[in-house]
Design a protein around this motif. Sequence first.
Motif, PDB file in Angstrom:
ATOM      1  N   GLN A  81       1.300  -0.997   7.163  1.00 45.89           N
ATOM      2  CA  GLN A  81       1.381  -2.185   8.072  1.00 45.89           C
ATOM      3  C   GLN A  81       1.010  -2.243   8.926  1.00 45.89           C
ATOM      4  O   GLN A  81       0.902  -2.452   8.053  1.00 45.89           O
ATOM      5  CB  GLN A  81       1.483  -3.466   8.206  1.00 45.89           C
ATOM      6  N   ASP A  82       0.043  -2.447   8.057  1.00 44.99           N
ATOM      7  CA  ASP A  82      -0.379  -1.792   8.684  1.00 44.99           C
ATOM      8  C   ASP A  82       0.474  -2.023   7.525  1.00 44.99           C
ATOM      9  O   ASP A  82      -0.754  -1.660   7.315  1.00 44.99           O
ATOM     10  CB  ASP A  82      -0.082  -2.063   9.458  1.00 44.99           C
ATOM     11  N   GLU A  83       0.295  -0.058   7.034  1.00 42.02           N
ATOM     12  CA  GLU A  83      -0.015  -0.333   5.706  1.00 42.02           C
ATOM     13  C   GLU A  83       0.831  -1.521   5.505  1.00 42.02           C
ATOM     14  O   GLU A  83       1.396  -2.138   6.212  1.00 42.02           O
ATOM     15  CB  GLU A  83       0.311   0.858   4.879  1.00 42.02           C
ATOM     16  N   ASP A  95      12.463   5.515  20.352  1.00 43.97           N
ATOM     17  CA  ASP A  95      11.023   5.279  20.249  1.00 43.97           C
ATOM     18  C   ASP A  95      10.649   4.866  18.829  1.00 43.97           C
ATOM     19  O   ASP A  95      11.220   5.343  17.850  1.00 43.97           O
ATOM     20  CB  ASP A  95      10.239   6.544  20.621  1.00 43.97           C
ATOM     21  N   GLY A  96       9.664   3.989  18.720  1.00 42.58           N
ATOM     22  CA  GLY A  96       9.181   3.579  17.420  1.00 42.58           C
ATOM     23  C   GLY A  96      10.143   2.681  16.672  1.00 42.58           C
ATOM     24  O   GLY A  96      11.200   2.302  17.178  1.00 42.58           O
ATOM     25  N   LYS A  97       9.741   2.342  15.443  1.00 38.75           N
ATOM     26  CA  LYS A  97      10.557   1.493  14.580  1.00 38.75           C
ATOM     27  C   LYS A  97      10.942   2.276  13.332  1.00 38.75           C
ATOM     28  O   LYS A  97      10.151   3.066  12.813  1.00 38.75           O
ATOM     29  CB  LYS A  97       9.789   0.232  14.186  1.00 38.75           C
ATOM     30  N   PRO A  98      12.164   2.062  12.815  1.00 37.99           N
ATOM     31  CA  PRO A  98      12.606   2.804  11.622  1.00 37.99           C
ATOM     32  C   PRO A  98      11.634   2.637  10.465  1.00 37.99           C
ATOM     33  O   PRO A  98      11.111   1.547  10.222  1.00 37.99           O
ATOM     34  CB  PRO A  98      13.963   2.168  11.301  1.00 37.99           C
ATOM     35  N   ALA A  99      11.396   3.728   9.747  1.00 34.53           N
ATOM     36  CA  ALA A  99      10.463   3.694   8.616  1.00 34.53           C
ATOM     37  C   ALA A  99      10.927   4.677   7.553  1.00 34.53           C
ATOM     38  O   ALA A  99      11.330   5.797   7.860  1.00 34.53           O
ATOM     39  CB  ALA A  99       9.046   4.039   9.081  1.00 34.53           C
ATOM     40  N   VAL A 100      10.854   4.243   6.302  1.00 32.27           N
ATOM     41  CA  VAL A 100      11.250   5.077   5.169  1.00 32.27           C
ATOM     42  C   VAL A 100      10.200   4.951   4.072  1.00 32.27           C
ATOM     43  O   VAL A 100       9.826   3.838   3.685  1.00 32.27           O
ATOM     44  CB  VAL A 100      12.628   4.679   4.616  1.00 32.27           C
ATOM     45  N   CYS A 121       3.682   6.327  -3.763  1.00 30.86           N
ATOM     46  CA  CYS A 121       4.554   6.040  -2.622  1.00 30.86           C
ATOM     47  C   CYS A 121       5.155   4.649  -2.756  1.00 30.86           C
ATOM     48  O   CYS A 121       4.449   3.687  -3.068  1.00 30.86           O
ATOM     49  CB  CYS A 121       3.778   6.130  -1.307  1.00 30.86           C
ATOM     50  N   ARG A 122       6.442   4.580  -2.490  1.00 28.92           N
ATOM     51  CA  ARG A 122       7.133   3.289  -2.457  1.00 28.92           C
ATOM     52  C   ARG A 122       7.636   3.050  -1.046  1.00 28.92           C
ATOM     53  O   ARG A 122       8.334   3.879  -0.474  1.00 28.92           O
ATOM     54  CB  ARG A 122       8.307   3.268  -3.443  1.00 28.92           C
ATOM     55  N   LEU A 123       7.261   1.917  -0.489  1.00 31.34           N
ATOM     56  CA  LEU A 123       7.625   1.604   0.889  1.00 31.34           C
ATOM     57  C   LEU A 123       8.968   0.898   0.955  1.00 31.34           C
ATOM     58  O   LEU A 123       9.188  -0.102   0.278  1.00 31.34           O
ATOM     59  CB  LEU A 123       6.561   0.711   1.534  1.00 31.34           C
ATOM     60  N   GLU A 124       9.850   1.445   1.780  1.00 27.12           N
ATOM     61  CA  GLU A 124      11.100   0.758   2.069  1.00 27.12           C
ATOM     62  C   GLU A 124      10.925  -0.122   3.300  1.00 27.12           C
ATOM     63  O   GLU A 124      11.636  -1.100   3.499  1.00 27.12           O
ATOM     64  CB  GLU A 124      12.215   1.792   2.295  1.00 27.12           C
ATOM     65  N   THR A 125       9.968   0.260   4.143  1.00 22.15           N
ATOM     66  CA  THR A 125       9.591  -0.528   5.319  1.00 22.15           C
ATOM     67  C   THR A 125       8.075  -0.653   5.314  1.00 22.15           C
ATOM     68  O   THR A 125       7.403  -0.033   4.488  1.00 22.15           O
ATOM     69  CB  THR A 125      10.047   0.160   6.614  1.00 22.15           C
ATOM     70  N   GLY A 126       7.525  -1.437   6.237  1.00 14.72           N
ATOM     71  CA  GLY A 126       6.080  -1.617   6.274  1.00 14.72           C
ATOM     72  C   GLY A 126       5.548  -1.480   7.682  1.00 14.72           C
ATOM     73  O   GLY A 126       5.230  -2.473   8.318  1.00 14.72           O
ATOM     74  N   ARG A 127       5.447  -0.260   8.167  1.00 12.31           N
ATOM     75  CA  ARG A 127       4.946  -0.021   9.523  1.00 12.31           C
ATOM     76  C   ARG A 127       3.448   0.280   9.501  1.00 12.31           C
ATOM     77  O   ARG A 127       2.911   0.703   8.478  1.00 12.31           O
ATOM     78  CB  ARG A 127       5.698   1.155  10.174  1.00 12.31           C
ATOM     79  N   THR A 128       2.820   0.111  10.639  1.00 10.44           N
ATOM     80  CA  THR A 128       1.397   0.408  10.763  1.00 10.44           C
ATOM     81  C   THR A 128       1.120   1.864  10.403  1.00 10.44           C
ATOM     82  O   THR A 128       1.766   2.775  10.932  1.00 10.44           O
ATOM     83  CB  THR A 128       0.917   0.137  12.206  1.00 10.44           C
ATOM     84  N   HIS A 129       0.188   2.084   9.470  1.00 10.79           N
ATOM     85  CA  HIS A 129      -0.225   3.427   9.034  1.00 10.79           C
ATOM     86  C   HIS A 129       0.941   4.226   8.445  1.00 10.79           C
ATOM     87  O   HIS A 129       0.916   5.468   8.458  1.00 10.79           O
ATOM     88  CB  HIS A 129      -0.836   4.232  10.195  1.00 10.79           C
ATOM     89  N   GLN A 130       1.944   3.562   7.898  1.00 10.65           N
ATOM     90  CA  GLN A 130       3.178   4.265   7.519  1.00 10.65           C
ATOM     91  C   GLN A 130       2.946   5.434   6.576  1.00 10.65           C
ATOM     92  O   GLN A 130       3.397   6.556   6.847  1.00 10.65           O
ATOM     93  CB  GLN A 130       4.176   3.294   6.890  1.00 10.65           C
ATOM     94  N   ILE A 131       2.274   5.209   5.457  1.00 12.41           N
ATOM     95  CA  ILE A 131       2.068   6.292   4.498  1.00 12.41           C
ATOM     96  C   ILE A 131       1.223   7.397   5.115  1.00 12.41           C
ATOM     97  O   ILE A 131       1.522   8.592   4.969  1.00 12.41           O
ATOM     98  CB  ILE A 131       1.414   5.756   3.212  1.00 12.41           C
ATOM     99  N   ARG A 132       0.197   7.015   5.840  1.00 11.76           N
ATOM    100  CA  ARG A 132      -0.692   8.004   6.440  1.00 11.76           C
ATOM    101  C   ARG A 132       0.049   8.886   7.442  1.00 11.76           C
ATOM    102  O   ARG A 132      -0.142  10.115   7.481  1.00 11.76           O
ATOM    103  CB  ARG A 132      -1.862   7.288   7.109  1.00 11.76           C
ATOM    104  N   VAL A 133       0.899   8.272   8.247  1.00  8.28           N
ATOM    105  CA  VAL A 133       1.613   9.020   9.286  1.00  8.28           C
ATOM    106  C   VAL A 133       2.746   9.846   8.689  1.00  8.28           C
ATOM    107  O   VAL A 133       2.958  11.003   9.066  1.00  8.28           O
ATOM    108  CB  VAL A 133       2.142   8.056  10.360  1.00  8.28           C
TER     109      VAL A 133
END
Length: 343
Positions: A4-6, A221-226, A243-255
Amino acid sequence: MDEQDEQEEELYEHFRFTADKGQALLRVDKFLVDRLTGASRHRIQQAAEAGYILANDKSVQSNYRVKPLDVLTIVLDRPHREVDILPENIPINIAYEDNDVLVVNKPSGLVVHPGHGNYTGTLLNAVAWYLKDDPQYHTTDPRLGLVHRIDKDTSGLLVLAKNPEAKTHLGTQFFNKTTKRLYWALVWGNVKDDEGRIEGNIGRNPKDRLLMTVFPPDSEDGKPAVTHYKVLERFGYVTLIECRLETGRTHQIRVHAKHIGHTLFNDARYGGDEILRGVEGSKYKQFIQNCFDLCPRQALHAKTLGFVHPRTGEAVYLDSEIPEDMSQLIAKWRNYGAGADAC
């Protein structure tokens, strides 16, 4: 955003209002309708349902009561800049289309939205051309278009809304995390567990604003991501995971992948374009270089997308083929793992 991003799905502030010290309790939709020229209360309520209205940096619904000194912001999924999205005859792969939604299988290398120096040659320029004869679709109307995003060098499925009702309905699904999204990724290293869960807040790296980084789950700091992952195939020095996203943050899988020590293969931004696992020797180095040349971007593909159709209420589930560059990369590693001369 937007992975989210990815998703991530980066949001951009468009308007900000601070309530007075003497502000009486008032519904946020009533508060904003008096301050936004040309915006109806209904449109403000739709924005709230889609998660675009924040009170003190937290998403609120239209019945939220504004209090003294509250900071109200309106955020949208595009930069606050007047950009004419001109139709450009750029080929796009349509995975699904009807009167309400358009699902595109985006190739790697294609920027999704104009901005940050890329004001032409984007996916939205291509969509503007594809829908140029549709009188209901206007490229600059924030109530239409992209519901989520993926990175320029990530390939895969993206959904766009053709009308405001579809955008609100789909936006609510993404906000409530009820969509089904699966990504395939090739990562460095032999992932120990067959499946697992990665949790950690994601935010801007304070040392480099172009990078995202992981903070502890209980951090401010930051936003929750799973992210949930499952091993699909092991090749010794690299692993193919889903990978299955529970959230959608910028670069989530990559990070998140880097955070657990398994950076995405050839992810230049996060150090995956270096040899992180393997043997010494010129032959192996040449093999890795050949792999980088074969798939010159992070090995990440948004493979499946599921959502409830905004008009019919029926489940829509789409699956996309792995693109050729990533498919050939996987085959090359499969041959290497089998002991073949992969160079």
